[in-house]
Structure formats: C-alpha cells, structure tokens
Design an enzyme around this catalytic site. Structure first.
Site, PDB file in Angstrom:
ATOM      1  N   HIS A   4      13.283   5.128  13.625  1.00  0.00           N
ATOM      2  CA  HIS A   4      13.069   5.371  12.204  1.00  0.00           C
ATOM      3  C   HIS A   4      13.686   6.731  11.856  1.00  0.00           C
ATOM      4  CE1 HIS A   4      10.826   6.278   8.498  1.00  0.00           C
ATOM      5  NE2 HIS A   4      10.576   4.997   8.407  1.00  0.00           N
ATOM      6  N   GLU A  49      -0.257  -8.924  -1.546  1.00  0.00           N
ATOM      7  CA  GLU A  49      -0.866  -8.423  -0.316  1.00  0.00           C
ATOM      8  C   GLU A  49      -2.076  -7.542  -0.643  1.00  0.00           C
ATOM      9  OE1 GLU A  49       1.429  -7.271   3.581  1.00  0.00           O
ATOM     10  OE2 GLU A  49       0.619  -5.419   2.730  1.00  0.00           O
ATOM     11  N   ARG A  67       2.692   7.944  10.357  1.00  0.00           N
ATOM     12  CA  ARG A  67       2.339   9.361  10.484  1.00  0.00           C
ATOM     13  C   ARG A  67       1.378   9.594  11.646  1.00  0.00           C
ATOM     14  NH1 ARG A  67       2.713   8.233   5.065  1.00  0.00           N
ATOM     15  NH2 ARG A  67       3.935   9.675   3.765  1.00  0.00           N
ATOM     16  N   ASP A  77       0.800  -1.218   0.000  1.00  0.00           N
ATOM     17  CA  ASP A  77       0.000   0.000   0.000  1.00  0.00           C
ATOM     18  C   ASP A  77       0.835   1.271   0.000  1.00  0.00           C
ATOM     19  OD1 ASP A  77       1.093   0.000   2.549  1.00  0.00           O
ATOM     20  OD2 ASP A  77      -0.764  -0.589   3.533  1.00  0.00           O
ATOM     21  N   GLU A 127      -2.044   5.139   3.107  1.00  0.00           N
ATOM     22  CA  GLU A 127      -1.961   3.758   2.655  1.00  0.00           C
ATOM     23  C   GLU A 127      -3.324   3.117   2.395  1.00  0.00           C
ATOM     24  OE1 GLU A 127       1.940   4.764   4.381  1.00  0.00           O
ATOM     25  OE2 GLU A 127      -0.138   5.066   5.039  1.00  0.00           O
ATOM     26  N   HIS A 137       6.617   4.231  13.447  1.00  0.00           N
ATOM     27  CA  HIS A 137       7.052   5.109  12.372  1.00  0.00           C
ATOM     28  C   HIS A 137       5.894   5.779  11.654  1.00  0.00           C
ATOM     29  CE1 HIS A 137       5.888   1.475  10.188  1.00  0.00           C
ATOM     30  NE2 HIS A 137       5.728   2.244   9.138  1.00  0.00           N
TER      31      HIS A 137
END
Length: 384
Positions: free
Chosen positions: A256, A129, A226, A107, A143, A224
């Site tokens: 990250h 996936e 957002r 994604d 995503e 990590h």
C-alpha cells in the site's frame, strides 16, 4: 418521495454516487453498472479522490464513466481535514446536479463527509454496506465511528447480512428503512472472475508473481490499516520472516502506498521467500486471491472475497466487524502478535487437513445479486 425534505423530487432527478477509495470503487461499481443497465433513473458518479492512485485501480476494472472529480487528496491528510474538504467540495456538485438521492458506501472518511453534505442539503442518503459493527469505537479507527454516524444520517440502509440488519434495529433504525441485500463486493468478484476468464490478458500484471510462486504455497498478505502500522509492524515482520523460512513457500505483499510501511519494507526486502510488489489493479489482484493458499490481512473487503473463494484467512486485527467470516468456517481473528500468527499460520501451511478445515466456501456475505437489489430499490423510490 424524499424522506428528509418531505417534498417530491422532480422527474428525471439523478442519483449521485460518491466514491473516495479503491474499496468503495470496487463495491459501488456493480451498483452503478446495474443502474445504468436498467436506465430507469440517471446516475452521476463523483470521485472525492481520497485515495488518488488506488481509486483509479479500483475503477479501471469496471470502465466506469465519471461525471465529477474533486481530487481532494493531500499528503499525510488527517481525517478531520478530509471530512471538511469533502463537505465543501461536494456541496457545489450537489447544487449543480440536484440529485434525488445521494449514495455512499461503507465507512470511509469520504462516505461520512458525503453523508453530511447530503444531510446539510436536505437530501436523502442511501448507505450501501450498512450496519457493520465491531463493537469497539476505536477499532477500526476511524471507520467504526464513521459508519455509526452514517447510520444516524441515512434514510435507507442496505445491510449486507442479517447480523448487520440486527445491529441497525438495535440502534433504533426503523425496520422499513433496512433492506438485506448481500454485499456488493461479491458481485464485483463475480464480474472480475468472468472478465478474467473471457480476457486473460487483463491479469498480465500478476503473471510474474504467479511465475515466481510456481508450485510453492502462496501466502498473500495485503495490509494497510492504521492499527497495523507503528508498533505492530516489527511483530508482523517477524511473523512473516518466520513463515518465509521454508523454501516451499512464497510470501507476497502488495505494498500500500503509505510511507508508514517503510519499516516493514526495510525488514523484509531481499529475502528470497518474500516478494514485495506495488499495489495491483483489481483484476490482477483477484487472480492472486484465487491462487493463494493462505491469506493474512487486515482488510475487511478481502475477508468477504476470501469467503466466496473458500480461502483460509487469518485476520491481523484484534476484532472484526465481519463475524460471518469466522462463523462461515474460513477465518480466524489472530491479531498482530508474532507467536499467535505463527501458531495459526504454520499448521495451515504444513497440514493439508488443517487447511481444508478452514477452506470453506460460503455465501455468508452474499449471492452476487446485491447490486441489482439495491438498484431496483433506489429506482422504485425515485421512479415508482
């Protein structure tokens, strides 16, 4: 036969696999290895460079040969800008390689841009996936919308689970275009564990961390997303400081390389119960996963790996597109509120029965043979 262009591909036309981030590299590596092992169809690998250093970490565990590298990463890149660069950067590669199919995973913004480039070139796109859905277009962002859009473009959907297949069917995807394969991250995990067993030195980078943990409970916190940045960071910091009060625990955060994590690093630095470490290569990271007593994460892939390892997981998000984690008995979705995190984490660290109840090993995400299924299907489409 190409489903989109309606014309037969020339004999010897390759598959073009596009990879942009560390998770894509980890999850597509077993597919590329299976294709190259079978050698029925040539395969070319193109890197977008969406995550430059982390992408290299993902690739290093599998010794993949790369054919094209676009090196598109820029500081503070916006998804819209990256999509445009992927489309324009990948188009000459498509023209030069003349692939039979284009393969994307998951994604990411790279996956969406590559799928669009393939569509514009009248190529069939295979989506590894496929079918994961959170039900919330804004979470995870971007995503969730990326994968929905790829689902509209793809001609072939490799769904990791029956639930993912049902999601695709509900959106009108033809049943014959869907194959349930399991998730290739389980294949990658098995490959990693085997390599660690055969060549222990590959996890030397994890040795100082494991030595620091000693006999203490190890709480691994890879974050990590957002959604975890910004206003959630102070709440997460407070929760982790609360967990680190007991001397018999070590909280490990692989950092990250996102500058927006700076407030969290500042809040946690110097605490004797918290170890901040640079992001690790995949094999040392798997060693930490295997050793961890509890995992707190916002990562999707780690939810899957933890299930295969039987590790208790608290998902630091308000929703997950991987409900099999909860159904399988080794995870809970707890969000980013300090009190809720502590309410669930502390019993798992103080009550062996509570931890055992959430430490369920299951194969809800696959049996480790997804890559071979995907490779065989793609080969049969191109070279029946």
């Amino acid at each position: 036969m190409s489903l989109l262009s309606k014309k037969k591909q020339p004999t010897g036309a390759p598959l073009l696999v596009v990879i942009g981030t560390r998770p894509e590299a980890i999850k597509l590596a077993p597919v590329v290895l299976a294709l190259r092992r079978n050698a029925r169809v040539p395969v070319k690998v193109c890197l977008s460079g969406q995550h430059r250093d982390l992408l290299t970490q993902g690739l290093s565990a599998f010794d993949l040969t790369i054919d094209h590298s676009l090196d598109l990463m820029t500081p503070d890149q916006r998804p819209s800008d990256l999509v445009a660069r992927v489309i324009t950067g990948l188009t000459p590669v498509i023209e030069a390689t003349a692939p039979a199919w284009l393969v994307v995973q998951g994604d990411t913004t790279t996956a969406l841009g590559a799928a669009l480039a393939g569509f514009h070139a009248r190529l069939d796109v295979a989506h590894v996936e496929a079918g994961l859905r959170s039900g919330d277009r804004a979470a995870p962002w971007p995503e969730e919308m990326n994968r929905r859009l790829i689902g509209q473009i793809a001609a072939l959907h490799f769904a990791p689970t029956e639930r993912a297949r049902a999601n695709l069917l509900a959106e009108g995807v033809a049943e014959g275009a869907i194959e349930v394969t399991g998730n290739t991250v389980i294949d990658a995990l098995h490959l990693a564990l085997a390599r660690i067993k055969d060549t222990p030195r590959v996890i030397e980078a994890a040795a100082p961390i494991l030595a620091t943990a000693g006999e203490r409970a190890l709480v691994l916190v890879p974050i990590h997303r957002r959604e975890s940045l910004g206003e959630a960071l102070p709440r997460l910091a407070e929760a982790l400081l609360g967990l680190a009060k007991a001397e018999e625990r070590l909280i490990v955060l692989p950092i990250h390389p996102n500058p927006r994590l700076a407030p969290l690093i500042e809040a946690l630095s110097g605490h004797p119960g918290i170890l901040l470490t640079p992001a690790l290569d995949y094999l040392p990271f798997v060693a930490l996963l295997h050793r961890a007593d509890l995992i707190l994460t916002d990562s999707g892939g780690i939810q899957e790996e933890a299930s295969a390892l039987g590790k208790p997981v608290l998902v630091l998000r308000d929703t997950t597109e991987r409900p099999e984690l909860v159904a399988g008995g080794n995870g809970l979705v707890v969000g980013t509120r300090t009190a809720r995190i502590l309410d669930h984490a502390l019993p798992l660290l103080t009550d062996p029965a509570a931890r055992a109840a959430l430490a369920q090993t299951h194969d809800g995400f696959g049996d480790g043979h997804a890559a071979e299924r995907i490779a065989q299907t793609l080969e049969n489409r191109i070279a029946p």
